[in-house]
Scaffold this motif. Sequence first.
Motif, mmCIF file in Angstrom:
data_model
loop_
_atom_site.group_PDB
_atom_site.id
_atom_site.type_symbol
_atom_site.label_atom_id
_atom_site.label_comp_id
_atom_site.label_asym_id
_atom_site.label_seq_id
_atom_site.Cartn_x
_atom_site.Cartn_y
_atom_site.Cartn_z
ATOM 1 N N ARG A 140 0.874 -1.175 0.000
ATOM 2 C CA ARG A 140 0.000 0.000 0.000
ATOM 3 C C ARG A 140 0.906 1.218 0.000
ATOM 4 N NH1 ARG A 140 -4.958 -1.627 4.175
ATOM 5 N NH2 ARG A 140 -5.448 -3.564 3.078
ATOM 6 N N GLU A 142 1.292 4.039 1.142
ATOM 7 C CA GLU A 142 0.837 4.958 2.196
ATOM 8 C C GLU A 142 1.442 6.339 1.953
ATOM 9 O OE1 GLU A 142 -1.201 4.257 4.693
ATOM 10 O OE2 GLU A 142 -1.252 2.054 4.747
ATOM 11 N N VAL A 149 7.514 -0.611 11.179
ATOM 12 C CA VAL A 149 6.679 -1.596 10.475
ATOM 13 C C VAL A 149 5.197 -1.443 10.826
ATOM 14 C CG1 VAL A 149 8.568 -3.243 10.298
ATOM 15 C CG2 VAL A 149 6.992 -3.394 12.245
ATOM 16 N N MET A 150 4.897 -0.482 11.682
ATOM 17 C CA MET A 150 3.506 -0.273 12.074
ATOM 18 C C MET A 150 2.686 0.261 10.898
ATOM 19 S SD MET A 150 2.442 0.048 15.620
ATOM 20 C CE MET A 150 3.080 1.395 16.542
ATOM 21 N N ARG A 151 3.220 1.206 10.168
ATOM 22 C CA ARG A 151 2.565 1.684 8.945
ATOM 23 C C ARG A 151 3.617 1.781 7.855
ATOM 24 N NH1 ARG A 151 -2.080 3.249 7.572
ATOM 25 N NH2 ARG A 151 -2.802 3.521 9.702
ATOM 26 N N SER A 152 3.773 0.689 7.125
ATOM 27 C CA SER A 152 4.794 0.665 6.088
ATOM 28 C C SER A 152 4.122 0.486 4.734
ATOM 29 C CB SER A 152 5.797 -0.446 6.371
ATOM 30 O OG SER A 152 5.120 -1.636 6.688
ATOM 31 N N PHE A 155 4.054 -4.723 3.772
ATOM 32 C CA PHE A 155 3.887 -5.318 5.097
ATOM 33 C C PHE A 155 3.271 -6.708 4.973
ATOM 34 C CE2 PHE A 155 -0.728 -4.665 5.482
ATOM 35 C CZ PHE A 155 -0.952 -3.663 4.554
ATOM 36 N N MET A 157 0.489 -9.420 5.941
ATOM 37 C CA MET A 157 -0.879 -9.531 6.437
ATOM 38 C C MET A 157 -1.319 -10.983 6.384
ATOM 39 S SD MET A 157 -4.475 -8.014 5.054
ATOM 40 C CE MET A 157 -4.082 -6.343 4.635
ATOM 41 N N GLU A 219 -5.464 5.182 16.135
ATOM 42 C CA GLU A 219 -6.927 5.157 16.091
ATOM 43 C C GLU A 219 -7.472 5.599 17.432
ATOM 44 O OE1 GLU A 219 -8.807 3.895 13.458
ATOM 45 O OE2 GLU A 219 -6.969 3.580 12.285
ATOM 46 N N GLU A 406 -4.590 -0.574 15.606
ATOM 47 C CA GLU A 406 -5.456 -1.543 14.918
ATOM 48 C C GLU A 406 -4.611 -2.699 14.405
ATOM 49 O OE1 GLU A 406 -7.777 -0.121 11.465
ATOM 50 O OE2 GLU A 406 -7.534 -2.175 10.746
ATOM 51 N N VAL A 407 -4.759 -3.853 15.048
ATOM 52 C CA VAL A 407 -3.965 -5.009 14.623
ATOM 53 C C VAL A 407 -4.764 -5.971 13.753
ATOM 54 C CG1 VAL A 407 -2.180 -4.998 16.420
ATOM 55 C CG2 VAL A 407 -4.411 -6.030 16.902
ATOM 56 N N GLY A 408 -6.082 -5.857 13.808
ATOM 57 C CA GLY A 408 -6.891 -6.754 12.988
ATOM 58 C C GLY A 408 -8.217 -6.113 12.634
ATOM 59 N N HIS A 409 -8.874 -6.688 11.625
ATOM 60 C CA HIS A 409 -10.126 -6.098 11.147
ATOM 61 C C HIS A 409 -10.967 -7.230 10.571
ATOM 62 C CE1 HIS A 409 -11.592 -2.059 9.285
ATOM 63 N NE2 HIS A 409 -12.556 -2.722 9.886
ATOM 64 N N GLY A 443 -2.731 -7.542 10.704
ATOM 65 C CA GLY A 443 -1.449 -6.970 10.311
ATOM 66 C C GLY A 443 -0.366 -7.694 11.105
ATOM 67 N N ARG A 446 2.525 -5.361 11.910
ATOM 68 C CA ARG A 446 2.072 -4.348 12.874
ATOM 69 C C ARG A 446 1.866 -4.968 14.259
ATOM 70 N NH1 ARG A 446 -3.008 -0.516 11.612
ATOM 71 N NH2 ARG A 446 -1.635 0.257 9.969
HETATM 72 P P1 ATP Z 1 -5.356 1.475 8.682
HETATM 73 O O1 ATP Z 1 -6.660 2.126 9.031
HETATM 74 O O2 ATP Z 1 -4.423 1.381 9.839
HETATM 75 O O3 ATP Z 1 -4.736 2.019 7.438
HETATM 76 P P2 ATP Z 1 -6.783 -0.481 7.217
HETATM 77 O O4 ATP Z 1 -8.162 -0.334 7.741
HETATM 78 O O5 ATP Z 1 -6.409 0.168 5.958
HETATM 79 O O6 ATP Z 1 -5.735 -0.037 8.368
HETATM 80 P P3 ATP Z 1 -7.195 -3.277 6.549
HETATM 81 O O7 ATP Z 1 -7.417 -3.015 5.128
HETATM 82 O O8 ATP Z 1 -8.332 -3.662 7.396
HETATM 83 O O9 ATP Z 1 -6.409 -2.024 7.197
HETATM 84 O O10 ATP Z 1 -6.003 -4.330 6.699
HETATM 85 C C1 ATP Z 1 -5.955 -5.344 7.695
HETATM 86 C C2 ATP Z 1 -4.827 -5.106 8.685
HETATM 87 O O11 ATP Z 1 -3.584 -4.870 8.051
HETATM 88 C C3 ATP Z 1 -5.033 -3.881 9.564
HETATM 89 O O12 ATP Z 1 -5.881 -4.170 10.636
HETATM 90 C C4 ATP Z 1 -3.615 -3.562 9.999
HETATM 91 O O13 ATP Z 1 -3.281 -4.317 11.145
HETATM 92 C C5 ATP Z 1 -2.767 -4.024 8.833
HETATM 93 N N1 ATP Z 1 -2.291 -2.878 8.030
HETATM 94 C C6 ATP Z 1 -3.009 -2.088 7.201
HETATM 95 N N2 ATP Z 1 -2.235 -1.163 6.617
HETATM 96 C C7 ATP Z 1 -0.968 -1.376 7.076
HETATM 97 C C8 ATP Z 1 0.301 -0.759 6.839
HETATM 98 N N3 ATP Z 1 0.422 0.261 5.996
HETATM 99 N N4 ATP Z 1 1.387 -1.243 7.485
HETATM 100 C C9 ATP Z 1 1.284 -2.288 8.334
HETATM 101 N N5 ATP Z 1 0.111 -2.912 8.600
HETATM 102 C C10 ATP Z 1 -1.000 -2.472 7.985
#
Ligand code: ATP
Length: 584
Positions: A140, A142, A149-152, A155, A157, A219, A406-409, A443, A446
Amino acid sequence: MRWSQFFIPTIKEVPADADVISHKLMYRAGLIRKLVSGFYTYLPMGLRVLSKIENIIRKEMNKKGALEILMPTLQPRELWETSGRWHTMGPEMMRLKNRQDRDFVLGPTHEEVITDLIAREINSYRQLPLNFYQIQTKFRDEIRPRFGVMRSREFIMKDAYSFDKDAEGAKKSYQDMVDAYQQIFQKCGCSALAVEADTGIMGGESSAEFMVPSDTGEEEMVCCEHCDYAANSEKAESHGLFDQTGDEGALEEVHTPNCTSVSDVSAFLKVQPSCLVKTLLYVHDTDKKVLVLVRGDRNIVEMKLIQYLHASDLRLADEKEIEEVFHAPVGFVGPQGIMGVRVIADMSVLGVVSGITGANKKDYHVKGLNLKRDVPSFEQAHLHQVLQGDPCPKCRKPLQIKKGIEVGHVFNLGTKYSKALGATFLDQAGQSQLAIMGCFGIGVSRTMAAIIEVNHDEQGIVWPVSVAPFEILLMPLDSDDKNMLKEAERIYTSLQEQGLQVLWDDRDERAGVKFKDAELIGIPYMIILGKKSMAKGLGELEIRRGHQKQDVPLDQIVERSRDLIGHAYRDLGFLDVPQVQGAL
Ligand code: ATP
Ligand code: MG
């Protein structure tokens, strides 16, 4: 593993772009290194942690009957055209062309690919339900990669996709994943809260985010400490605290020269901002106008309005559009007497009987606005942003606002993708039906950072045993002492025979250096051999968390370590120490 034969490049300096503790510690402890912004290499210690997290995820997914697969990273444009997301995904999606000038994307997620697979493979209800998952690299682009690695941009998944033949089955698949996620995060040592969330770009019906409470989280979530209510702040609601009483009076114009904002008007009239009703004109789906009313001290969460309107776009109206509707300039507009525009009143203004709002006349406001009396028809919706202390929608006790990672969705997707990509099957009566889908992400990288955010101290990382690169560190302090080395060798072999993962600090370094490194890399248990205690037949067993130490007879030290480690696993929800494959 012997330290001298491994690669653990610990450093003192912190990289300039590291502003959260997990990023700093991952760097300093030699877990990761940056290639360029948003792209990281996992070094041997980091990869061991990552693999452990992945294996915890695998086990829990498998327990729920999910099946592991691996899909291509590169995906053809056509699939994204079919789902409609080629145009809605925006610049976060990495697009590229091959030598034949064909468009591809580097997968940010895999709904299209999996649904296409199911559409081809499944034709009967007998083949359902199915839940496929993979652990794979996602891309992605970003806009601002941060926190390591939290927002890279690249990554790892874990993404799972469930397909069911009816709503009841889909509900079970969703609940199975929620249960598995609770287990996964608990076992990783970073218990997460499931909070209600928006479905956003994924579409679909309902969703929940798994949040690890932490001040470094990006978040905001609203949660109740008295009941189990928890929601993302874009979704959170509060109980109706807004039943306003007051004397009802007639509408009365007041002169408010140059007072165009809530603070101007409330200061000028010497009233609280909560006495005002803000009138906001929005435009959605290109040219549809809607008037939104909210209390003067509250803000609208635009995401809620988008969801309420099922809008595909939304913006505040410009000055010209405002003049067209109200025949008055921005800052002096009100809902009274306005015809032909849809009006939505937020819960915060429902009880208003003597509010203040714009008079639809330059430099004037009105007092005495009674919503029911003065606005001929309006809809009600919950659109305002919940604030700390607002009453819980479930139990009415004060709500808390917390930060979380946010670690999962998890999403209940309904039939959005099966419809677009033709994932149908024949039911028992021979009728064609759309498969009902869910999608579930974690993630993985993450999660690794989140674990450190909630498991560290001043000196370094304090790994939960389940994800630690090694379970126990063996540290003889004197590398010249033959006797000590012999004892270290015995303990090392014996720990391995017990199935434990041991790192032996066999470096010819000063004790101070060894201790500093040990604290930093955070192996949860440590056996220290020193000259003095060895002379008494003792070794020191230290628990990294809280630095508790005890002297243990050398002939019992392996057994005692095994017991402590076993307890630690059980505390995290494991039945016992998981068996590792191969000697480490
Ligand atoms: P965020 O709101 O943090 O951008 P997202 O809603 O876009 O997350 P999802 O599409 O639901 O994320 O992706 C599933 C999981 O992947 C997320 O819960 C998060 O833990 C992880 N994730 C998403 N974007 C990233 C990123 N850029 N780097 C690392 N982990 C990520
Ligand atoms: Mg995102």
